[in-house]
Design an enzyme around this catalytic site. Structure first.
Site, short mmCIF file in Angstrom:
data_model
loop_
_atom_site.label_atom_id
_atom_site.label_comp_id
_atom_site.label_asym_id
_atom_site.label_seq_id
_atom_site.Cartn_x
_atom_site.Cartn_y
_atom_site.Cartn_z
CD GLU A 115 -3.12 -0.99 2.15
OE1 GLU A 115 -3.06 -0.07 2.99
OE2 GLU A 115 -4.01 -1.85 2.15
CG HIS A 231 -9.02 6.56 1.10
ND1 HIS A 231 -8.96 6.22 -0.24
CD2 HIS A 231 -8.42 5.54 1.78
CE1 HIS A 231 -8.36 5.05 -0.36
NE2 HIS A 231 -8.02 4.61 0.84
NE ARG A 277 -4.70 5.76 2.82
CZ ARG A 277 -5.28 4.96 3.69
NH1 ARG A 277 -5.73 5.45 4.84
NH2 ARG A 277 -5.43 3.67 3.44
CG HIS A 334 -10.07 7.03 5.08
ND1 HIS A 334 -11.04 6.08 4.86
CD2 HIS A 334 -8.92 6.34 5.35
CE1 HIS A 334 -10.50 4.86 4.97
NE2 HIS A 334 -9.23 5.00 5.29
NE ARG A 369 -5.56 5.69 9.39
CZ ARG A 369 -5.79 4.84 8.38
NH1 ARG A 369 -4.92 3.88 8.11
NH2 ARG A 369 -6.87 4.95 7.64
#
Length: 518
Positions: A115, A231, A277, A334, A369
């Site tokens: 990811e 997100h 992100r 998100h 995050r």
């Protein structure tokens, strides 16, 4: 347990953090879990991508540590990050020993996904893209036969019962409107974040910032509220968001493209589509503002339906033909990096009140995050809190708490949709001082003056939820107004650069003090 206690521990919320701490504590304590809707209605149950951990022999917690710090713009608390990544693999291995099944290859080895912003493949997943659901189901099954745990659905937590900076439980309201106190020696807040404050979100509709508002009214310290992660890829159909398209899709090779096929992230960041992100979300946001439609090109992923069955079904129900190889996407709220300020044991600034999961802020995520660190956070810090509480021998006597209530002849409140529109437009992916000031003034017309620690009891459940949204929205807005720089999930076009003097500086909010602490 003292005679007047309803339980040793009351837990607010039913996500992974709540379930893990409940299961651990139930071995020695009586536990009540309350949730304002059904037990599955939480963000943990919706988590698609997986849970990150340096569990491979080719990986090390130091690698995971550095990736987490970079993603968080070095605003993270290093001790919290080390605890997360060093103990994460241990707790996940323990869950596997207890029967949790993650996806494996034909040889029985864990399948590890890739990811964004991770330097290695370290994402454990279950059911392809249904990891959160699998973890929640696993923990609910473990709790099913625990006589010491009572899970109560459709009960709204209204306010904490606090006196002299000590929490004695929580005031709750049933769907039928009955108000009652739940007394406990220890109270754990695990109510999730604030995604429902925004028009576009991946969150469960029940996640509306209740925990932040409750903690603020009780006098607890809140911190880093301006850092909200958007997100990059939510399924976007007919002007609305239908759900999350996991970052794991890009981890398997998918790329963001414009309608004419141009690669969106080329030349923007060295990691391109797997950049952090906040960077990817802002780039899509800019393109959308310029009138472009952005798609996720999945044409290169073999057996997409097998690897991502939940996303495939969501697209099918939304009328998207995956044979065309393109999924229309848009960014949405998100995750909240900030929250109720806690130490590494989950202790808040109020005695016997604890917070874990997304509603809490240990500083582990910094300003942004890292993907798939959220389920890990819930598991690790729930276990740390359980260890602490199981060692405590004290018993707190419940004082006589005088009921605090007042009637309001008129209570003016906006609709949820109005709050979501204001937050998305003025406190969203890209912010500026003028817009934040507008949102601040808008929220302040609805804030009740001088309410102390309690909301009026005669408010309906919906009014309480909307008021919590107003209060949480105002707190996020005013924190964003105070931070005059851009860092991670907080981007101000009038202060577009990170400022060295703001590194590690926290904006602490507390209703007992009028000024911001910086």
């Amino acid at each position: 347990m003292a005679d007047r206690y309803n339980a040793d521990v009351v837990i607010i919320g039913s996500g992974i953090a709540a379930l893990v701490v409940a299961e651990r504590l139930s071995r020695k304590k009586n536990v009540i879990i309350i949730t304002k809707s059904k037990k599955e209605d939480n963000n943990s149950n919706r988590a698609q991508g997986g849970v990150a951990a340096a569990i491979s022999k080719s990986d090390h917690w130091l690698n995971h540590f550095e990736d987490t710090m970079i993603a968080g713009n070095y605003h993270n608390d290093e001790d919290a990050v080390q605890l997360l990544v060093e103990k994460g693999a241990h707790y996940l291995n323990k869950m596997i020993e207890d029967g949790m099944e993650f996806d494996k290859d034909a040889n029985g080895n864990l399948l590890l996904g890739q990811e964004g912003a991770h330097g290695r493949r370290r994402i454990l997943h279950a059911g392809g893209d249904a990891t959160g659901q699998a973890l929640v189901r696993f923990m609910l099954n473990r709790l099913q036969n625990q006589a010491n745990v009572k899970l109560i659905e459709d009960v709204l937590a209204v306010d904490f019962l606090v006196q002299n900076n000590c929490c004695y439980g929580v005031k709750v309201k049933t769907k039928a409107g009955a108000v009652q106190p739940l007394y406990a020696a220890d109270t754990i807040l695990a109510a999730g974040g604030c995604g429902g404050l925004f028009a576009f979100t991946s969150n469960d509709p029940t996640v509306t910032g209740d925990g932040i508002a409750m903690a603020y009214r009780a006098g607890a310290n809140l911190v880093d509220l301006e850092f909200v992660q958007f997100h990059p890829t939510l399924l976007y159909v007919n002007g609305g968001v239908k759900g999350l398209v996991s970052e794991a899709v890009r981890g398997e090779g998918a790329v963001l493209i414009t309608q004419d096929g141009r690669r969106l992230m080329q030349g923007i960041h060295p990691q391109e589509d797997l950049a952090p992100r906040d960077i990817v979300a802002r780039e899509i946001h800019r393109a959308v503002l310029n009138g472009e439609q952005i798609f996720l090109d999945i044409s290169m992923i073999k057996n997409f339906a097998k690897r991502f069955p939940s996303i495939t079904e969501m697209c099918r129900q939304s009328g998207i033909d995956l044979n065309a190889g393109k999924i229309p996407v848009v960014p949405g709220a998100h995750f909240q990096m900030g929250g109720v300020q806690v130490n590494l044991k989950g202790q808040t600034s109020i005695d016997h009140l604890y917070a874990i999961g997304e509603v809490a802020c240990t500083g582990v995520h910094g300003a942004n995050r890292l993907a798939s660190n959220s389920l890990l956070e819930g598991i690790v810090f729930a276990n740390e809190l359980a260890d602490y509480l199981l060692q405590q021998k004290h018993e707190t006597e419940i004082p006589i708490l005088e009921p605090v209530d007042r009637k309001l002849d008129i209570l003016s409140l906006p609709t949820k949709e109005e709050i979501q529109a204001v937050m998305m437009k003025y406190v969203g992916i890209i912010r500026n001082g003028k817009g934040l000031q507008h949102a601040k003034s808008w929220f302040e017309q609805y804030l009740l003056p001088d309410i102390g620690a309690f909301l009026p009891e005669h408010l309906t459940n919906e009014q309480i939820e909307i008021y919590n949204m107003v209060q949480a929205g105002w707190l996020i807005t005013t924190s964003a107004l105070e931070r005059e720089e851009s860092r991670g999930g907080h981007f101000r076009i009038d202060f577009p650069e990170e400022k060295a003097e703001w590194t590690k500086k926290k904006i602490i909010r507390n209703c007992l003090v009028t000024a911001y602490k910086i």
